[in-house]
Structures are given as C-alpha cells and as structure tokens.
Design an enzyme around this catalytic site. Structure first.
Site, PDB file in Angstrom:
ATOM      1  CB  CYS A 184      -3.039   0.625  -2.512  1.00 24.40           C
ATOM      2  SG  CYS A 184      -2.864   2.403  -2.809  1.00 24.40           S
ATOM      3  CG  ASN A 185      -9.530   1.216  -2.568  1.00 28.83           C
ATOM      4  OD1 ASN A 185     -10.280   0.490  -2.749  1.00 28.83           O
ATOM      5  ND2 ASN A 185      -9.062   0.789  -0.827  1.00 28.83           N
TER       6      ASN A 185
ATOM      7  CB  CYS B  55      -9.216   4.890   0.164  1.00 28.97           C
ATOM      8  SG  CYS B  55      -7.921   5.157   1.373  1.00 28.97           S
ATOM      9  CB  THR B  56      -6.533  -0.053   2.261  1.00 30.34           C
ATOM     10  OG1 THR B  56      -5.286   0.333   2.003  1.00 30.34           O
ATOM     11  CG2 THR B  56      -6.897  -1.441   1.269  1.00 30.34           C
ATOM     12  CG  HIS B  57      -5.103   5.176   4.829  1.00 32.15           C
ATOM     13  ND1 HIS B  57      -4.111   4.230   3.581  1.00 32.15           N
ATOM     14  CD2 HIS B  57      -4.123   5.681   5.585  1.00 32.15           C
ATOM     15  CE1 HIS B  57      -2.656   4.671   3.217  1.00 32.15           C
ATOM     16  NE2 HIS B  57      -3.576   5.351   4.630  1.00 32.15           N
TER      17      HIS B  57
ATOM     18  CG  ASP C   3      -1.591   1.205   1.720  1.00 35.39           C
ATOM     19  OD1 ASP C   3      -2.615   1.667   0.465  1.00 35.39           O
ATOM     20  OD2 ASP C   3      -1.688   1.890   2.271  1.00 35.39           O
ATOM     21  CB  SER C   4       0.404   4.425  -0.321  1.00 41.13           C
ATOM     22  OG  SER C   4      -0.197   4.675   0.029  1.00 41.13           O
TER      23      SER C   4
ATOM     24  CE1 TYR D 160       2.654   5.067  -3.501  1.00 37.96           C
ATOM     25  CE2 TYR D 160       1.876   3.414  -4.292  1.00 37.96           C
ATOM     26  CZ  TYR D 160       2.666   4.303  -3.598  1.00 37.96           C
ATOM     27  OH  TYR D 160       3.910   3.360  -3.939  1.00 37.96           O
ATOM     28  N   GLY D 161      -3.307   8.565  -3.490  1.00 40.89           N
ATOM     29  CA  GLY D 161      -4.284   9.196  -4.214  1.00 40.89           C
ATOM     30  C   GLY D 161      -4.868  10.177  -4.687  1.00 40.89           C
TER      31      GLY D 161
ATOM     32  CD  GLU E  13      -0.569   7.029   6.661  1.00 41.42           C
ATOM     33  OE1 GLU E  13       0.534   7.422   6.510  1.00 41.42           O
ATOM     34  OE2 GLU E  13      -0.631   6.211   5.685  1.00 41.42           O
TER      35      GLU E  13
HETATM   36  N1  DGL Z   1      -4.638   2.840   0.796  1.00 40.83           N
HETATM   37  C1  DGL Z   1      -4.700   3.538   0.024  1.00 40.83           C
HETATM   38  C2  DGL Z   1      -5.927   3.381  -0.942  1.00 40.83           C
HETATM   39  O1  DGL Z   1      -6.635   2.789  -0.787  1.00 40.83           O
HETATM   40  C3  DGL Z   1      -3.760   5.015  -0.051  1.00 40.83           C
HETATM   41  C4  DGL Z   1      -4.899   6.291  -0.575  1.00 40.83           C
HETATM   42  C5  DGL Z   1      -3.465   7.399  -0.627  1.00 40.83           C
HETATM   43  O2  DGL Z   1      -2.314   7.036  -0.436  1.00 40.83           O
HETATM   44  O3  DGL Z   1      -4.051   8.117  -1.375  1.00 40.83           O
HETATM   45  O4  DGL Z   1      -6.005   4.429  -2.082  1.00 40.83           O
END
Ligand code: DGL
Length: 270
Positions: free
Chosen positions: A78-79, A189-191, A15-16, A47-48, A157
């Site tokens: 990571c989505n 989003c996995t967060h 993931d990011s 990454y988003g 985060e």
């Molecule tokens: N957890 C990630 C996702 O699912 C990344 C969030 C990010 O890096 O912006 O998109």
C-alpha cells in the site's frame, strides 16, 4: 535474524483493501514456492484520504496481526501506508518489512528517457512527498510531477475500472500531466494497475506506465536470499486471505485483481 526453520513460514502482505493483490499476483508468479498470508483492511479502506497518524496506527495493527500468524517478512503493499508508516514500522518491529515506494522509483528512474516522470496516487501519498524525495535521491536531474486522484480507489473497489465514468474522471485528473510531456507515469497506488487500459486510452501508448509490483518481488527475493529464508523448491504454495469486513465483496472482486477465484477468505479483527 531469521532462523532456518522460518524458511517455510509465509510472507505477510497487507493493503487497505484489494489493491495489494496486484503485488500478491506478482509474488505468486515469480516466487511460486512461497506461502502468502494477505490482509486487506476492508473495514477501514481507503487509507489514502486519512491522516498520517491514522495510517501509522492502522499499519502497526496490520503488522501485529500478520506477525501473530508467524510470517517471516512483511510487504506493505500500500503506497499510502509505505509513504507514511514504513519508518515507524521499521522502528517498532524486528522482522524484515518492505514498502512499495523505493522499488517503484527505481523502476521509473530506469524507464524515463526525458527525465520527466509523473506520479498518480492517493492524496496521502502525494502529500507525503515520499516519491519526489526518493526519486531525487536516485537521480536529482529527474523532474517529478504529482497528481492526487482520490476517486480512483472507490471506482476500482466498485469494479468500475473501465467504465466510461472512470475514463472521464481519468481525463480530468490527467489533464496537467498529459500536457507536461512526461514519458513515464508511476502508478503510485497498488490499486491502479487495474486502470491500465483506461490510462492507456487517456495518455496514449507513448507514456510508460510503471507499477512497482515486479520490483517489489525483486526486493522480497533479495531479502529472503540474504537471510537464507527462501522456501524449498519442492513446496507447493498455500495462500490465505484475511479481511477486516465481510469477505463476500472482497472474494468477488479479487478475481479482477488476480485473474482467478479465491476460496480461503476469513474475517478477522485487528
Ligand atoms: N492501495 C493503496 C495505496 O497504494 C491504498 C488506497 C487507499 O486505501 O486509499 O495507496
């Protein structure tokens, strides 16, 4: 094709940053004999908010890094990466690679009764249209409404998932979705599983919150079963965590995602 000796190789997950740990947690619980090597690209998170090109480049580098560590398959936890880079990863690498979009859509299509599904995700994921496309493939009668929530990842985060400021931000982001009578919300989003208490507060108990982790585990098991590559039931799993920036912050916040402390965190370069 995986050979039998690869049964005892680890599963690679990336993931990011920290978000992919929500998927790792489900893997640990449901596939307790599988070793896992996790890579969090903490130097380049988020990454988003990045371009498609950047996300594809980072994702390829992440897979190459995990591959060098002998993983038998990869989970793109990571989505943002799954929605932009999964096809490029499939073209580039010859090991099994699973993303999080398809499993999440499957879960949402099963969950919705009124066929109105909301998605919250990073701008990159929303702009890719990966979710509406996949849902339409599964059930074209489902109406999909998306909302980009760029502030959520930094707030999570930072460890602020349940602070009043995050509740206020969530109220603002969810205004449109909560007026549109969705009965299901995909946490795209996995967060975001860490935001469940805050989202409940804002949306109430009626809207089902779908996080793809459990469905992802289903796909991982199925992939390994098909290749006869599940690790032996007598194996005690080992976990390794790699990050691209300093490990201390990751180690501290990982507890919130996993529910326990992790020791083995190493810094690596992609
Ligand atoms: N957890 C990630 C996702 O699912 C990344 C969030 C990010 O890096 O912006 O998109």
């Amino acid at each position: 094709m995986l050979s039998v000796k690869q049964k005892d190789h680890p599963i690679g997950v990336f993931d990011s940053g920290l978000g992919g740990l929500t998927v790792v947690k489900a893997l640990m619980r449901r596939l307790p004999h599988e070793d896992i090597v996790y890579f969090g690209d903490t130097a380049r998170v988020p990454y988003g908010t990045k371009s498609r090109e950047a996300i594809i480049r980072f994702s390829k580098e992440n897979v190459a890094l995990l591959r060098k560590r002998g993983v038998k398959m990869i989970v793109v936890a990571c989505n943002s990466s799954s929605s932009h880079a999964l096809a490029a990863l499939h073209e580039t690498f010859d090991l099994p690679i699973i993303g999080v979009i398809e499993p999440g859509c499957r879960a949402a299509a099963k969950a919705t009764k009124n066929k109105k599904v909301g998605i919250i995700a990073t701008p990159a994921t929303i702009n890719s249209y990966a979710y509406p496309q996949e849902i339409a493939r599964l059930d074209s009668t489902i109406k999909v409404l998306g909302q980009a929530c760029p502030l959520f990842v930094p707030l999570i985060e930072e460890g602020w998932s349940t602070k009043p400021v995050t509740v206020s931000v969530a109220k603002e982001y969810l205004k449109k979705l909560s007026h549109s009578q969705i009965d299901t919300l995909i946490l795209g989003c996995t967060h975001y599983p860490l935001l469940k208490p805050t989202l409940r507060k804002v949306l109430g108990a009626k809207v089902k919150l779908v996080d793809s982790a459990e469905e992802v585990v289903h796909d991982v098991r199925e992939t390994l079963e098909k290749k006869n590559a599940l690790n032996s039931a007598s194996h005690k799993a080992q976990y390794k965590f790699l990050v691209s920036d300093e490990p201390a912050h990751f180690q501290k916040l990982a507890r919130r995602f996993l529910g326990f402390d992790i020791q083995d965190v190493a810094r690596v370069t992609t």
